[in-house]
Motif scaffolding. Structure first.
Motif, short mmCIF file in Angstrom:
data_model
loop_
_atom_site.label_atom_id
_atom_site.label_comp_id
_atom_site.label_asym_id
_atom_site.label_seq_id
_atom_site.Cartn_x
_atom_site.Cartn_y
_atom_site.Cartn_z
N UNK A 183 -40.88 -64.41 102.42
CA UNK A 183 -40.64 -63.92 103.60
C UNK A 183 -40.81 -62.52 103.67
N UNK A 184 -40.50 -61.84 102.63
CA UNK A 184 -40.71 -60.29 102.65
C UNK A 184 -42.15 -60.19 102.68
N UNK A 185 -42.91 -60.93 101.72
CA UNK A 185 -44.34 -60.77 101.67
C UNK A 185 -44.94 -60.79 102.86
N UNK A 186 -44.68 -61.97 103.62
CA UNK A 186 -45.06 -62.34 105.09
C UNK A 186 -45.18 -60.94 105.99
N UNK A 187 -43.72 -60.65 106.05
CA UNK A 187 -43.75 -59.31 106.82
C UNK A 187 -44.69 -57.99 106.41
N UNK A 188 -44.51 -57.97 105.18
CA UNK A 188 -45.41 -57.07 104.64
C UNK A 188 -46.80 -56.74 104.92
N UNK A 189 -47.57 -58.17 104.75
CA UNK A 189 -48.65 -58.45 104.91
C UNK A 189 -49.28 -58.25 106.32
N UNK A 190 -48.30 -58.64 107.39
CA UNK A 190 -48.77 -58.41 108.66
C UNK A 190 -48.36 -56.75 109.00
N UNK A 191 -47.38 -56.18 108.59
CA UNK A 191 -47.43 -54.81 108.69
C UNK A 191 -48.61 -53.99 108.21
N UNK A 192 -48.91 -54.38 106.91
CA UNK A 192 -50.30 -53.85 106.45
C UNK A 192 -51.59 -53.92 107.39
N UNK A 193 -51.49 -55.18 107.87
CA UNK A 193 -52.80 -55.49 108.73
C UNK A 193 -52.50 -54.60 110.17
N UNK A 194 -51.53 -54.60 110.67
CA UNK A 194 -51.21 -53.90 111.84
C UNK A 194 -51.59 -52.31 111.73
N UNK A 195 -51.38 -51.75 110.47
CA UNK A 195 -51.45 -50.38 110.30
C UNK A 195 -53.01 -50.24 110.22
N UNK A 196 -53.83 -51.04 109.83
CA UNK A 196 -55.18 -50.63 109.50
C UNK A 196 -56.02 -51.10 110.90
N UNK A 197 -55.46 -51.77 112.00
CA UNK A 197 -56.22 -51.86 112.96
C UNK A 197 -56.51 -50.59 113.64
#
Length: 241
Positions: free
Chosen positions: A227-241
């Motif tokens: 669950x924490x990994x899913x949150x972290x992946x989505x957060x990193x993706x949003x930061x790169x947009x």
């Protein structure tokens, strides 16, 4: 210099069945490690060590070599990495006459490791003439040995470092040095150490630490980590947009 990357992924995860090929935000967990390794450009070979044909098939779709299927006795719950690495290096030498100068162990359970992390760890290994490089992250202040307490032989509490509790450093910023934990993302080492007749290992004496930011240091072990990994992946993706 021949640099070998080894991704280790066994099939018998109990905490998260099928963990290594389970979909994490749109792609198999193992794909994150494969892509980071391939895009780093540091490896002349990248192989998978697994006991599971399904994992092997997924890895092959991403153009990873699967030169062997790991023996079942090296894929048990309590199997350490040392014999797994020894098996991989020995197999390549005996069957393909391939002997790397440097080896990197990359675990799929650390999906947020980025391409530049691998590149920087390899540069550190070369520049420091290290026996190994280990990726680490800083221990949060409230878990630091400078604040941790233990019960001494007399039954009284004292700081883990052996000082009386009254000597506790009041501010984390005043710690004399940073404290780290292994985050499991990157291990780079000299392969000959695996076969040291006195003390086989993949650390050696000269271990260089490669610090990584906490946001890249999620290591998936149980369901809560997923669950924490899913949150972290989505957060990193949003930061790169």
């Amino acid at each position: 210099m021949k640099i070998l990357g080894i991704i280790t992924a066994r099939g018998g995860s109990k905490g998260i069945p099928g963990k290594n090929i389970k979909d994490l935000c749109g792609q198999p967990l193992i794909a994150y490690t494969i892509k980071a390794a391939q895009e780093s450009g540091v490896f002349d070979r990248l192989i998978l060590s697994t006991d599971d044909q399904k994992i092997a098939d997924v890895a092959k779709k991403y153009n990873v070599e699967v030169p062997f299927i790991r023996p079942a006795e090296l894929a048990q719950d309590g199997t350490p990495h040392l014999p797994v690495l020894q098996h991989a290096i020995s197999w390549l030498k005996e069957n393909e006459n391939y002997q790397p100068d440097v080896v990197a162990l990359l675990q799929p359970t650390a999906p947020l490791r980025q391409t530049w992390h691998i590149q920087e760890a390899m540069v550190l290994f070369k520049n420091k003439l290290a026996d190994s490089v280990v990726s680490v992250s800083e221990i949060p202040g409230h878990f630091s040995p400078y604040w941790a307490v233990v019960e001494n032989e007399n039954g009284w509490g004292e700081l883990f470092i052996g000082e009386p509790i009254k000597n506790r450093i009041p501010r984390r910023q005043s710690f004399p040095k940073k404290n780290y934990y292994h985050n499991g993302a990157i291990y780079v080492f000299k392969p000959e150490m695996l076969f040291d007749p006195q003390s086989p290992n993949f650390y050696g004496d000269k271990v260089a630490l490669y610090p990584m930011a906490e946001k890249y240091s999620v290591n998936i072990d149980g369901p809560e980590d997923w669950f924490l990994a899913e949150l972290a992946v989505e957060k990193l993706r949003s930061q790169k947009l």
